[in-house]
Design a protein around this motif. Structure first.
Motif, PDB file in Angstrom:
ATOM      1  N   LYS A   3       0.879  -1.150   0.088  1.00 55.29           N
ATOM      2  CA  LYS A   3       0.033  -0.060  -0.081  1.00 55.29           C
ATOM      3  C   LYS A   3       1.032   1.298   0.019  1.00 55.29           C
ATOM      4  N   ARG A   4       1.457   1.427  -1.249  1.00 56.92           N
ATOM      5  CA  ARG A   4       2.179   2.636  -1.357  1.00 56.92           C
ATOM      6  C   ARG A   4       2.050   3.537  -2.476  1.00 56.92           C
ATOM      7  N   LEU A   5       1.409   4.394  -2.663  1.00 57.51           N
ATOM      8  CA  LEU A   5       0.872   5.342  -3.699  1.00 57.51           C
ATOM      9  C   LEU A   5       1.811   6.399  -3.906  1.00 57.51           C
ATOM     10  N   SER A  18      -6.712  10.168  -1.530  1.00 57.08           N
ATOM     11  CA  SER A  18      -5.751   9.813  -0.384  1.00 57.08           C
ATOM     12  C   SER A  18      -6.311  10.061   1.256  1.00 57.08           C
ATOM     13  N   LEU A  21      -7.628   6.461   1.429  1.00 58.87           N
ATOM     14  CA  LEU A  21      -6.665   5.435   1.737  1.00 58.87           C
ATOM     15  C   LEU A  21      -5.950   5.695   2.941  1.00 58.87           C
ATOM     16  N   TRP A  26      -2.370   3.282   4.079  1.00 58.23           N
ATOM     17  CA  TRP A  26      -1.896   3.317   2.825  1.00 58.23           C
ATOM     18  C   TRP A  26      -0.777   4.588   3.319  1.00 58.23           C
ATOM     19  N   THR A  27       0.558   4.754   2.382  1.00 60.16           N
ATOM     20  CA  THR A  27       1.284   5.614   2.412  1.00 60.16           C
ATOM     21  C   THR A  27       1.154   6.250   1.067  1.00 60.16           C
ATOM     22  N   VAL A  28       0.919   7.573   1.106  1.00 65.76           N
ATOM     23  CA  VAL A  28       0.509   8.245  -0.049  1.00 65.76           C
ATOM     24  C   VAL A  28       1.794   9.473  -0.131  1.00 65.76           C
ATOM     25  N   HIS A  65       1.996   1.680  -6.363  1.00 66.08           N
ATOM     26  CA  HIS A  65       0.812   2.017  -7.300  1.00 66.08           C
ATOM     27  C   HIS A  65       1.092   3.631  -7.765  1.00 66.08           C
ATOM     28  N   GLU A 192     -10.410   3.865  -6.058  1.00 62.34           N
ATOM     29  CA  GLU A 192     -10.129   2.757  -4.905  1.00 62.34           C
ATOM     30  C   GLU A 192     -10.706   1.443  -5.495  1.00 62.34           C
TER      31      GLU A 192
END
Length: 287
Positions: A3-5, A18, A21, A26-28, A65, A192
């Motif tokens: 989960k890294r966008l 964001s 997420l 998640w990390t955005v 991502h 999403e």
């Protein structure tokens, strides 16, 4: 799922994504050219990244991502120019890539319906540049690309209420003219849903169920606010700039069947009436 966008051009729609997420772990990472925006991103839980080739290329090695939402400029697609070769090198390692395009790639259909299989015949420079960007991203081998063609976007801070209150809203009437729209929270939920159900090569129209004449939206906004609506103005005689007039050069109804059937999306705001009512209610809550 890792989960890294990386959000290239972390603007209005990407920020809505964001907000969905981040609570899920998640990390955005969001890019910006503005240091002041970087501080705001950080306060919202987004890792800010200045728009810099080396910084973006390094970030690409740490994410699963990528969302590309920066629009084309006079020199074509800025994200492709910044990190296209790095994206190509990393393509096979990415789980999902999304590109935010526009329904303008379909051109004018005289109020008729279009879907994702309609031939692409953009009639404006903006639409042609978006199509060129779509094609350029598609040309990268092994890139797990998903294209989202967005209708007119509205949502918190971006809607007709401010203009109606200020007395600057206009009801310009061009017979047969209709536009499709999409609430920013519905954009976020569609993206999403795609992230959860990757289908590289897929194209999705993002719009609500009710293409409508623009003057009807302004009228409804005025009614919700309890103010006198602006008078109708015939398009032919209305004074407006070239940019504003160009928006009336195309009329079409955009089908959203695919996001419902393939992604299982149920729109939060299926028409502008639901969306505007929610915006007005949220203003009251904020006040």
């Amino acid at each position: 799922m890792t989960k890294r966008l990386l959000s290239l051009g972390h603007g209005y729609s990407a920020q809505a994504l964001s907000r969905q997420l981040l609570p899920q772990g998640w990390t955005v990472i969001g890019t910006t050219r503005d240091p002041a925006k970087a501080e705001r991103f950080r306060a919202e839980g987004v890792v800010p990244l200045l728009w810099d080739r080396m910084a973006v290329e390094e970030a690409l090695g740490r994410v699963s991502h990528v969302l590309i939402s920066a629009g084309p400029d006079s020199d074509a697609d800025p994200s492709l120019r910044l990190c296209g070769p790095a994206m190509a090198e990393r393509a096979a390692q990415l789980d999902w890539v999304g590109y935010l395009s526009t329904t303008g790639v379909y051109g004018d259909h005289g109020g008729g319906w279009v879907d994702e299989d309609t031939p692409l015949t953009p009639g404006t420079r903006r639409g042609a540049m978006r199509l060129a960007a779509e094609d350029a991203w598609r040309a990268i081998p092994d890139l797990p690309l998903h294209i989202f063609r967005l209708a007119g976007i509205y949502g918190p801070g971006r809607g007709p209420f401010a203009k109606v209150r200020a007395g600057t809203a206009r009801r310009i009437v061009k017979p047969g003219q209709v536009f499709s729209r999409i609430h920013v929270e519905d954009i976020a939920q569609v993206i999403e849903a795609s992230i959860r159900q990757p289908d590289p090569g897929a194209v999705y129209n993002l719009c609500d169920d009710d293409p409508a004449p623009p003057q009807d939206v302004i009228l409804h906004a005025a009614e919700l606010l309890g103010v006198t609506p602006p008078p109708e103005e015939p398009f032919e005689s209305a004074e407006m700039g070239a940019m504003a007039r160009s928006f009336y050069a195309e009329s079409k109804r955009v089908s959203n069947r695919r996001i419902k059937e393939e992604l299982g999306v149920r729109l939060y705001y299926p028409d502008y009436r639901a969306g505007l009512a929610a915006l007005l209610a949220s203003e009251g809550d904020a006040g």
